[in-house]
Scaffold this motif. Structure first.
Motif, PDB file in Angstrom:
ATOM      1  N   GLY A 209       1.524  14.948  -2.178  1.00 16.19           N
ATOM      2  CA  GLY A 209       0.670  14.013  -2.897  1.00 16.19           C
ATOM      3  C   GLY A 209       0.047  14.676  -4.105  1.00 16.19           C
ATOM      4  O   GLY A 209       0.280  15.847  -4.383  1.00 16.19           O
TER       5      GLY A 209
ATOM      6  N   ARG B 106      -9.673  13.610  -3.740  1.00 14.52           N
ATOM      7  CA  ARG B 106      -8.887  12.461  -3.308  1.00 14.52           C
ATOM      8  C   ARG B 106      -7.413  12.830  -3.426  1.00 14.52           C
ATOM      9  O   ARG B 106      -6.984  13.376  -4.430  1.00 14.52           O
TER      10      ARG B 106
ATOM     11  N   GLU C 278      -6.888  14.926  -6.751  1.00 14.71           N
ATOM     12  CA  GLU C 278      -7.800  14.612  -7.851  1.00 14.71           C
ATOM     13  C   GLU C 278      -9.211  15.058  -7.462  1.00 14.71           C
ATOM     14  O   GLU C 278      -9.655  14.815  -6.346  1.00 14.71           O
TER      15      GLU C 278
ATOM     16  N   THR D 263      -3.597  11.280  -3.310  1.00 15.42           N
ATOM     17  CA  THR D 263      -2.823  10.043  -3.384  1.00 15.42           C
ATOM     18  C   THR D 263      -1.351  10.388  -3.206  1.00 15.42           C
ATOM     19  O   THR D 263      -0.922  11.507  -3.511  1.00 15.42           O
TER      20      THR D 263
ATOM     21  N   ARG E 126       0.854  -1.183   0.000  1.00 19.47           N
ATOM     22  CA  ARG E 126       0.000   0.000   0.000  1.00 19.47           C
ATOM     23  C   ARG E 126       0.887   1.227   0.000  1.00 19.47           C
ATOM     24  O   ARG E 126       1.910   1.257   0.672  1.00 19.47           O
ATOM     25  N   ARG E 127       0.494   2.229  -0.736  1.00 19.48           N
ATOM     26  CA  ARG E 127       1.219   3.495  -0.759  1.00 19.48           C
ATOM     27  C   ARG E 127       0.622   4.402   0.305  1.00 19.48           C
ATOM     28  O   ARG E 127      -0.594   4.566   0.387  1.00 19.48           O
ATOM     29  N   TYR E 128       1.483   4.980   1.109  1.00 20.54           N
ATOM     30  CA  TYR E 128       1.050   5.905   2.152  1.00 20.54           C
ATOM     31  C   TYR E 128       1.477   7.315   1.790  1.00 20.54           C
ATOM     32  O   TYR E 128       2.502   7.517   1.147  1.00 20.54           O
ATOM     33  N   LEU E 129       0.699   8.267   2.221  1.00 21.04           N
ATOM     34  CA  LEU E 129       1.051   9.670   2.060  1.00 21.04           C
ATOM     35  C   LEU E 129       2.037   9.976   3.184  1.00 21.04           C
ATOM     36  O   LEU E 129       1.666   9.985   4.358  1.00 21.04           O
TER      37      LEU E 129
END
Length: 187
Positions: free
Chosen positions: A117, A181, A120, A183, A31-34
């Motif tokens: 990040g 959102r 969007e 990311t 999982r990618r985390y901010l």
């Protein structure tokens, strides 16, 4: 003088190495985390972060939280959750200053051109696209018109070149589910 065959082989090997590194990262990073400001690219960050918690202690708005124990290799590492508390763009970046390793470092230009990040807009969720007035996101943006404005029709317009990805607009969004959102930045 350059040998075209040697250059072709070198280019192929570099491409193969990049694909192998990308594949390894995909297997390691589920999982990618901010991440907090100044974070290394994910694999380097996971290797450098000691999970000491000093960055979270130094964070004035308490925006930094830690990945739970079931987070695999990322367990215990700091991240930001813009749905809960945005990063407030502290001018002196105390989180990066507090880091005893180089997992977090002060970017050379601080916030100028820095991205936490990528933001969007999901128009199908935004109430302004249903002819309901709003503007909460633009009002909350600490960067201002360089990052987020409302157009003549009252719709949000994102300006990625000015957006830092702090998440203030995400928290301010009144739509359910939220129309914005955030990311993690690529890198």
């Amino acid at each position: 003088m350059s040998d075209p065959r040697r250059d072709a082989v070198r280019g192929s090997l570099q491409g193969l190495a990049r694909r192998l590194l990308d594949a390894a990262e995909d297997r390691m990073v589920k999982r990618r985390y901010l991440r907090p400001p100044g974070a290394l690219p994910e694999v380097g960050f996971l290797a450098a972060c000691t999970r000491c918690g000093l960055c979270a202690e130094a964070c004035p708005p308490k925006a930094i939280i830690h990945v739970p124990t079931d987070g695999g290799l990322a367990a215990g590492t700091p991240y930001l959750d813009p749905d809960t508390q945005p990063c407030t763009l502290c001018p002196d970046m105390p989180c990066a200053t507090a880091c005893p390793t180089e997992a977090l470092t002060l970017p050379p230009a601080r916030w100028s051109g820095y991205r936490l990040g990528a933001l969007e807009l999901l128009p199908e969720r935004c109430i302004t696209f249903r002819d309901e007035p709003c503007g909460a996101c633009a009002d909350a943006c600490p960067v201002g018109p360089a990052a987020l404005v409302m157009d003549a029709a009252g719709h949000p317009v994102l300006r990625p070149e000015g957006c830092t990805g702090c998440g203030a607009c995400v928290v301010a969004c009144i739509a359910t589910p939220r129309a914005l959102r955030l990311t993690p930045a690529e890198g």
